[in-house]
Design an enzyme around this catalytic site. Structure first.
Site, PDB file in Angstrom:
ATOM      1  N   ASP A  79      -1.320   4.547  -6.498  1.00 20.48           N
ATOM      2  CA  ASP A  79      -0.065   4.319  -6.272  1.00 20.48           C
ATOM      3  C   ASP A  79       0.930   5.679  -6.814  1.00 20.48           C
ATOM      4  OD1 ASP A  79      -0.798   1.503  -5.725  1.00 20.48           O
ATOM      5  OD2 ASP A  79       1.470   1.754  -5.133  1.00 20.48           O
ATOM      6  N   GLN A 138      -5.372  -9.135  -2.053  1.00 18.33           N
ATOM      7  CA  GLN A 138      -5.527  -7.846  -1.128  1.00 18.33           C
ATOM      8  C   GLN A 138      -6.962  -7.564  -0.778  1.00 18.33           C
ATOM      9  OE1 GLN A 138      -3.531  -7.769  -3.852  1.00 18.33           O
ATOM     10  NE2 GLN A 138      -1.709  -6.343  -3.733  1.00 18.33           N
ATOM     11  N   GLY A 177       0.744  -0.983   0.099  1.00 18.46           N
ATOM     12  CA  GLY A 177      -0.177  -0.140   0.020  1.00 18.46           C
ATOM     13  C   GLY A 177       0.990   1.149   0.107  1.00 18.46           C
TER      14      GLY A 177
END
Ligand code: MRU
Length: 315
Positions: A217, A176, A45
């Site tokens: 991201d 995830q 993350g």
């Protein structure tokens, strides 16, 4: 719920590879161990990676290692997550200016947490009562300094008393969604159901989805977004079905040097992560696989980007 703790000397990390079966904490004592933990995805993350790298930098410099060397080792771990570079550059600047490194790392962590809380408040305004939300990957407390980005908005909507429901994209291959997001939602008592990544289009067609909320991201100046592989597909499907597509990320995810999504480096990970899961080989060893960890969603597919500074409509 926290993914990491700084105890003043060492960094304690919840090993996310083991969740949800085991809640195992590991202690990191220097920058080399920190870099390995980031690379091997004990922590993942973008914002959490940034915070952890900052503490890694602090531990390396404290050990008397040359700061440039420490910076390089930590930098060469995950190429797409911009928060990594944001945090390392800030630590390096603090070091050069003689600022206290521990305070700087703590500030990076605290600012991320506060940004999440703020994004939760702002993003909640976009969530209608009874919303059925799709989210991809994990963007919660585990992926940040706490609370979460996209999952922070979902949390805040739930805390504010709205009745919401979450479709949790499994998120192949690290899972995830099914391992981490479902775990966080379960702990919060937020109604949800796990789906395979390929279920999404059909659910949208059937009118069972009101909005998509994902993290990021890296975000470019024009609002193109790199996020977990599968995000682009989600954005195209949302566009075709006329469903709002929201990205939630702190401003530390925005790369001020990049204009276009095409220029974002995309991390390619080991083929084995696609063909093997926890020692179970479920694809022929000899078959080659392509493991791109992220994709790029163009600004044109995004309804709005929510940062701690407000709502940004890129195009
Ligand atoms: O490979 P990961 O698990 O580090 O990828 C994480 C994501 O793609 C998240 O959506 C992103 O980092 C935002 S987390 C708040």
């Amino acid at each position: 719920m926290k993914a990491f703790w700084w105890d003043g000397e060492k960094l304690l990390l919840l090993d996310q590879r083991k969740l949800p079966e085991k809640e195992e904490w590991v202690a990191l004592g220097d920058h080399v161990q920190t870099a390995l933990a980031i690379k091997d995805m004990l922590v993942r993350g973008a914002p959490a990676i940034g915070c952890v790298a900052a503490y890694g930098f602090l531990m390396g410099v404290r050990k008397g290692e040359e700061s440039e060397k420490v910076y390089e080792i930590l930098k060469n771990t995950r190429p797409t997550a911009y928060n990594l570079f944001y945090a390392l550059d800030r630590m390096m600047k603090a070091h050069k200016e003689g600022d206290d490194l521990e305070n700087t790392a703590k500030a990076i962590e605290e600012e991320d947490y506060q940004a999440n809380r703020r994004m939760g408040e702002i993003g909640n305004k976009l969530i209608p009562e009874n919303a059925r939300i799709i989210t991809h990957c994990n963007t919660g407390a585990l992926a940040t300094a706490g609370f979460g980005t996209a999952l922070g908005v979902i949390r805040q909507a739930h805390y504010s008393g709205k009745s919401i429901f979450v479709w949790v994209d499994e998120t192949r291959p690290y899972l995830q969604g099914s391992r981490l997001t479902a775990w966080e939602l379960l702990k919060e008592g937020i109604p949800h159901r796990i789906i395979t990544d390929s279920t999404v289009g059909f659910l949208m067609k059937k009118g069972l989805v009101d909005c998509v909320i994902v993290g990021a991201d890296r975000i470019t100046k024009r609002g193109d977004v790199a996020n977990k592989i599968g995000t682009y597909t989600l954005s195209v499907l949302a566009k075709v079905h006329g469903i709002p597509f929201y990205v939630v990320a702190p401003s530390s995810t925005i790369d001020p040097k990049l204009e276009r999504g095409e220029d974002i480096p995309i991390e390619e990970r080991s083929e084995d992560e696609i063909k093997v899961f926890r020692n179970c080989q479920f694809a022929p060893k000899e078959s080659p696989a392509l493991h791109l960890a992220f994709d790029i969603t163009p600004a044109e597919n995004i309804t709005a980007i929510i940062t701690e500074k407000g709502i940004w409509k890129p195009v």
